[in-house]
Design a protein around this motif. Structure first.
Motif, PDB file in Angstrom:
ATOM      1  N   ARG A  71       0.841  -1.199   0.000  1.00  0.00           N
ATOM      2  CA  ARG A  71       0.000   0.000   0.000  1.00  0.00           C
ATOM      3  C   ARG A  71       0.874   1.247   0.000  1.00  0.00           C
ATOM      4  N   PRO A  72       0.322   2.380  -0.403  1.00  0.00           N
ATOM      5  CA  PRO A  72       1.100   3.615  -0.447  1.00  0.00           C
ATOM      6  C   PRO A  72       1.503   4.055   0.958  1.00  0.00           C
ATOM      7  N   LEU A  73       2.717   4.518   1.102  1.00  0.00           N
ATOM      8  CA  LEU A  73       3.116   5.149   2.358  1.00  0.00           C
ATOM      9  C   LEU A  73       2.361   6.465   2.502  1.00  0.00           C
ATOM     10  N   GLY A  74       2.189   6.903   3.713  1.00  0.00           N
ATOM     11  CA  GLY A  74       1.623   8.242   3.878  1.00  0.00           C
ATOM     12  C   GLY A  74       0.211   8.261   4.386  1.00  0.00           C
ATOM     13  N   TRP A  75      -0.418   7.099   4.561  1.00  0.00           N
ATOM     14  CA  TRP A  75      -1.755   7.113   5.171  1.00  0.00           C
ATOM     15  C   TRP A  75      -2.004   5.775   5.862  1.00  0.00           C
ATOM     16  N   THR A  76      -2.207   5.799   7.180  1.00  0.00           N
ATOM     17  CA  THR A  76      -2.448   4.573   7.941  1.00  0.00           C
ATOM     18  C   THR A  76      -3.748   4.733   8.722  1.00  0.00           C
ATOM     19  N   LYS A  77      -4.137   3.662   9.407  1.00  0.00           N
ATOM     20  CA  LYS A  77      -5.296   3.779  10.287  1.00  0.00           C
ATOM     21  C   LYS A  77      -5.029   4.782  11.422  1.00  0.00           C
ATOM     22  N   GLY A  78      -3.752   4.972  11.739  1.00  0.00           N
ATOM     23  CA  GLY A  78      -3.412   5.994  12.735  1.00  0.00           C
ATOM     24  C   GLY A  78      -3.759   7.384  12.221  1.00  0.00           C
ATOM     25  N   ASP A  79      -3.492   7.642  10.942  1.00  0.00           N
ATOM     26  CA  ASP A  79      -3.870   8.933  10.341  1.00  0.00           C
ATOM     27  C   ASP A  79      -5.394   9.081  10.330  1.00  0.00           C
ATOM     28  N   ALA A  80      -6.081   7.982   9.996  1.00  0.00           N
ATOM     29  CA  ALA A  80      -7.553   8.013  10.010  1.00  0.00           C
ATOM     30  C   ALA A  80      -8.054   8.363  11.413  1.00  0.00           C
ATOM     31  N   MET A  81      -7.428   7.736  12.403  1.00  0.00           N
ATOM     32  CA  MET A  81      -7.838   7.975  13.790  1.00  0.00           C
ATOM     33  C   MET A  81      -7.633   9.443  14.173  1.00  0.00           C
ATOM     34  N   ARG A  82      -6.463   9.984  13.840  1.00  0.00           N
ATOM     35  CA  ARG A  82      -6.182  11.386  14.188  1.00  0.00           C
ATOM     36  C   ARG A  82      -7.189  12.323  13.502  1.00  0.00           C
ATOM     37  N   ALA A  83      -7.512  12.019  12.241  1.00  0.00           N
ATOM     38  CA  ALA A  83      -8.473  12.867  11.513  1.00  0.00           C
ATOM     39  C   ALA A  83      -9.842  12.831  12.189  1.00  0.00           C
ATOM     40  N   LEU A  84     -10.280  11.638  12.587  1.00  0.00           N
ATOM     41  CA  LEU A  84     -11.597  11.506  13.224  1.00  0.00           C
ATOM     42  C   LEU A  84     -11.626  12.195  14.586  1.00  0.00           C
ATOM     43  N   LEU A  85     -10.548  12.016  15.349  1.00  0.00           N
ATOM     44  CA  LEU A  85     -10.510  12.620  16.682  1.00  0.00           C
ATOM     45  C   LEU A  85     -10.478  14.145  16.589  1.00  0.00           C
ATOM     46  N   GLN A  86      -9.812  14.643  15.547  1.00  0.00           N
ATOM     47  CA  GLN A  86      -9.719  16.086  15.375  1.00  0.00           C
ATOM     48  C   GLN A  86     -11.092  16.702  15.079  1.00  0.00           C
ATOM     49  N   GLU A  87     -11.933  15.925  14.409  1.00  0.00           N
ATOM     50  CA  GLU A  87     -13.259  16.432  14.052  1.00  0.00           C
ATOM     51  C   GLU A  87     -14.235  16.389  15.232  1.00  0.00           C
ATOM     52  N   ALA A  88     -13.874  15.637  16.285  1.00  0.00           N
ATOM     53  CA  ALA A  88     -14.804  15.445  17.407  1.00  0.00           C
ATOM     54  C   ALA A  88     -14.523  16.472  18.502  1.00  0.00           C
ATOM     55  N   PRO A  89     -15.540  16.794  19.315  1.00  0.00           N
ATOM     56  CA  PRO A  89     -15.279  17.646  20.483  1.00  0.00           C
ATOM     57  C   PRO A  89     -14.207  16.988  21.348  1.00  0.00           C
ATOM     58  N   PRO A  90     -13.290  17.774  21.932  1.00  0.00           N
ATOM     59  CA  PRO A  90     -12.153  17.185  22.651  1.00  0.00           C
ATOM     60  C   PRO A  90     -12.551  16.302  23.831  1.00  0.00           C
ATOM     61  N   ASP A  91     -13.741  16.548  24.388  1.00  0.00           N
ATOM     62  CA  ASP A  91     -14.129  15.736  25.550  1.00  0.00           C
ATOM     63  C   ASP A  91     -15.054  14.574  25.173  1.00  0.00           C
ATOM     64  N   ALA A  92     -15.252  14.345  23.873  1.00  0.00           N
ATOM     65  CA  ALA A  92     -16.146  13.252  23.468  1.00  0.00           C
ATOM     66  C   ALA A  92     -15.460  11.906  23.710  1.00  0.00           C
ATOM     67  N   PRO A  93     -16.094  11.009  24.472  1.00  0.00           N
ATOM     68  CA  PRO A  93     -15.490   9.688  24.658  1.00  0.00           C
ATOM     69  C   PRO A  93     -15.345   8.983  23.302  1.00  0.00           C
ATOM     70  N   ALA A  94     -14.179   8.333  23.104  1.00  0.00           N
ATOM     71  CA  ALA A  94     -13.907   7.657  21.841  1.00  0.00           C
ATOM     72  C   ALA A  94     -13.279   6.307  22.132  1.00  0.00           C
ATOM     73  N   ALA A  95     -13.641   5.312  21.326  1.00  0.00           N
ATOM     74  CA  ALA A  95     -13.023   3.996  21.470  1.00  0.00           C
ATOM     75  C   ALA A  95     -12.734   3.434  20.092  1.00  0.00           C
ATOM     76  N   TYR A  96     -11.631   2.709  19.992  1.00  0.00           N
ATOM     77  CA  TYR A  96     -11.303   2.013  18.750  1.00  0.00           C
ATOM     78  C   TYR A  96     -11.100   0.533  19.043  1.00  0.00           C
ATOM     79  N   LEU A  97     -11.773  -0.314  18.261  1.00  0.00           N
ATOM     80  CA  LEU A  97     -11.687  -1.759  18.424  1.00  0.00           C
ATOM     81  C   LEU A  97     -11.047  -2.362  17.179  1.00  0.00           C
ATOM     82  N   GLY A  98      -9.995  -3.152  17.364  1.00  0.00           N
ATOM     83  CA  GLY A  98      -9.324  -3.771  16.222  1.00  0.00           C
ATOM     84  C   GLY A  98      -8.592  -5.026  16.641  1.00  0.00           C
ATOM     85  N   ASP A  99      -8.124  -5.770  15.645  1.00  0.00           N
ATOM     86  CA  ASP A  99      -7.506  -7.069  15.946  1.00  0.00           C
ATOM     87  C   ASP A  99      -6.106  -7.242  15.387  1.00  0.00           C
ATOM     88  N   ASP A 100      -5.724  -6.444  14.395  1.00  0.00           N
ATOM     89  CA  ASP A 100      -4.622  -6.819  13.514  1.00  0.00           C
ATOM     90  C   ASP A 100      -3.431  -5.872  13.673  1.00  0.00           C
TER      91      ASP A 100
END
Ligand SMILES: [Mg+2]
Length: 282
Positions: free
Chosen positions: A188-217
């Motif tokens: 896959r191309p370098l430069g975008w991971t699920k970590g980047d996706a996570m940061r983008a989503l968290l940035q869009e949310a209110p800072p005090d909004a509870p957030a959870a990520y569930l994954g296996d791999d």
């Protein structure tokens, strides 16, 4: 990087209880979910990897309870995940590790790799297609995945090593990375991971909004690290492995219980108890 490690037994139960207490009092929250191995058991044919019984209904109920943004974040391409998620309305889906985003209204946005990366992926496809190795290749919009699950277990590692060697040169030239996943190797191309996706989503949310990520791999480890200090990371896997996640659930029973607690906390403000299917230790 050393993994923080899933908290064991009572510590993880305490962490989950605190999380759901916050969730019950929150005006918005983020439930972020990997798909394969997390919401759905692996199948030899990934097209048949339906969610565990009860998952789709629970996700619908959670979304119906309101105050929550549910996002499925997957390495799959969009057109391979949609048929598995049941009927409309779909949750929000970030496919191809977040490079293809389908919003709740159905609009799709893309973060495209560079032309050089796309050319490299095509070259790698041709190399693997002409190599005559056992297994099969999944062509995604922005990446390639080589699956070895059809090969006998004793041969899988050798095939993966051969594919890895085949792709080494083009990966270096075209700024691509080779990433192992359960019974396969992805380019896959370098430069975008699920970590980047996570940061983008968290940035869009209110800072005090509870957030959870569930994954296996392995690809979820980027996301576990990205949510550290900001939300709850949960390894969903029958067997524990070293991880940066803070808690561990064994699917499907503990996963379903987690989703039930989310719905109850988000829907009624009532704080559910841990029940019989709490998180496990190592
Ligand atoms: Mg997965």
């Amino acid at each position: 990087m050393k993994a923080a490690g899933a908290k064991s037994g009572s510590r993880a139960r305490g962490e989950l209880k605190r999380f759901f207490t916050r969730l019950a009092g929150a005006s918005s929250s983020l439930l972020l979910l990997d798909y394969d191995g997390t919401l759905a058991p692996f199948q030899e044919d990934p097209a048949l990897a339906s969610p565990y019984a009860g998952v789709t209904d629970r996700l619908r109920a959670i979304r119906g309870a309101g105050r929550v943004r549910v996002v499925v974040i997957t390495g799959r391409a969009m057109d391979s995940i949609l048929p598995l998620l049941g009927a409309e309305p779909f949750p929000e889906i970030w496919a191809s590790h977040g490079r293809e985003r389908r919003l709740p209204g159905g609009e799709v946005e893309y973060i495209s790799p560079s032309t050089r990366q796309l050319r490299g992926i095509e070259e790698a496809r041709q190399l693997a297609a002409s190599a005559g190795l056992p297994g099969w290749m999944e062509e995604k919009p922005f990446s390639l995945a080589y699956h070895v699950r059809p090969a006998p277990p004793s041969e899988r590692q050798d095939v993966l090593s051969a594919v890895g060697r085949l792709w080494r040169g083009v990966a270096e030239q075209a700024s691509l990375e080779r990433l192992p996943f359960d019974c396969g190797l992805e380019l896959r191309p370098l430069g975008w991971t699920k970590g980047d996706a996570m940061r983008a989503l968290l940035q869009e949310a209110p800072p005090d909004a509870p957030a959870a990520y569930l994954g296996d791999d392995e690809t979820d480890e980027d996301a576990f690290r990205a949510i550290e200090g900001r939300g709850l990371s949960v390894l969903v896997r029958k067997a524990w492995r070293p991880t940066a996640a803070r808690a561990w659930l064994r699917p499907p029973a503990e996963l379903l219980r987690f989703l039930d607690r989310w719905r109850q906390a988000a829907g009624s403000g009532r704080i559910p108890s841990a029940g019989a299917a709490g998180p496990r230790g190592r």
